[in-house]
Design an enzyme around this catalytic site. Sequence first.
Site, PDB file in Angstrom:
ATOM      1  N   SER A 149       0.829  -1.196   0.000  1.00  0.00           N
ATOM      2  CA  SER A 149       0.000   0.000   0.000  1.00  0.00           C
ATOM      3  C   SER A 149       0.873   1.259   0.000  1.00  0.00           C
ATOM      4  CB  SER A 149      -0.974  -0.056   1.191  1.00  0.00           C
ATOM      5  OG  SER A 149      -1.984   0.911   1.059  1.00  0.00           O
ATOM      6  N   ASP A 226     -10.071  -5.544  -3.545  1.00  0.00           N
ATOM      7  CA  ASP A 226      -9.498  -4.503  -2.696  1.00  0.00           C
ATOM      8  C   ASP A 226     -10.363  -3.243  -2.804  1.00  0.00           C
ATOM      9  OD1 ASP A 226      -7.909  -2.354  -1.732  1.00  0.00           O
ATOM     10  OD2 ASP A 226      -6.053  -3.383  -2.286  1.00  0.00           O
ATOM     11  N   HIS A 260      -7.364  -5.984   0.714  1.00  0.00           N
ATOM     12  CA  HIS A 260      -6.177  -5.154   0.965  1.00  0.00           C
ATOM     13  C   HIS A 260      -5.426  -5.601   2.223  1.00  0.00           C
ATOM     14  CE1 HIS A 260      -4.056  -1.418  -0.108  1.00  0.00           C
ATOM     15  NE2 HIS A 260      -3.999  -1.088   1.167  1.00  0.00           N
TER      16      HIS A 260
END
Length: 282
Positions: A149, A226, A260
């Site tokens: 991320s 995600d 995620h």
Amino acid sequence: MALTQVSSNKCCDGYQKVFEHDSSELKCKMKFAIYLPPKAESSKCPVLYWLSGLTCTEQNFITKAGSQQAASEHGIIIVAPDTSPRGCNIEGEDESWDFGTGAGFYVNATQEPWKTNYRMYSYVTEELPRLINSNFPADPEKMSISGHSMGGHGALICALKNPGKYKSVSAFAPICNPIQCAWGQKAFSGYLGPDKSTWELYDATVLAESYSGPELDILIDQGRDDQFLSSSQLLPDNLIAACSKQKIPVVFRLQQGYDHSYYFIFSFIIDHIKHHAKYLNA
């Protein structure tokens, strides 16, 4: 520079440790995690740097990702720093989860009141490797970088801004084009100010468009489910297009059903360590 050991646990025949030190770049105490594979007891080992995402500390990766078994087998040291300076008593640093504490975005801030402490880019690329190389059995010629991320963004920019420094790079669900997404715009306007040309220095898509260093093989895994992919925070297509134009090899895998979270990272971390081992152990 003095290191204080915070914890040490035997794991997969090596040791998972955490250390604390006074950072010259960040002007505060910082913690980092380091996995020392069994091979480190007898010889120097290559190092994989792992950069975590928003809200994380040095703990998330070492307790959730399941990286130690593969690192042990391939003889790779893994270093996982914190994601921002801590306890700097800057007004507003704890007001939101996506800016300030736990959200350093791996840039060197140029704006008040952040510029004195928020220098995560220099910490990760300069201070931390110096510290690791002088205190542990690390091979200074063999480094790679990965992250998730915000940390995937960090890994990509560190590799693209420093041709040849890292043998390989990989990322899980990286923020690929921060100047075009809400997270990046908030962070960059706060840390770097209104001049958007300075933002481009920390945007993987922009950096890929002008990359001219040695060949860099990029591996990216992205969960199809995600929520941040669907809300246009990650924008991997923009990076893939830039890499394609510059003939930078990217393996991009869209993983069906994954989100995620660290469950996603856990599912594919072995592939990433194998990817780095191919270059680090060559």
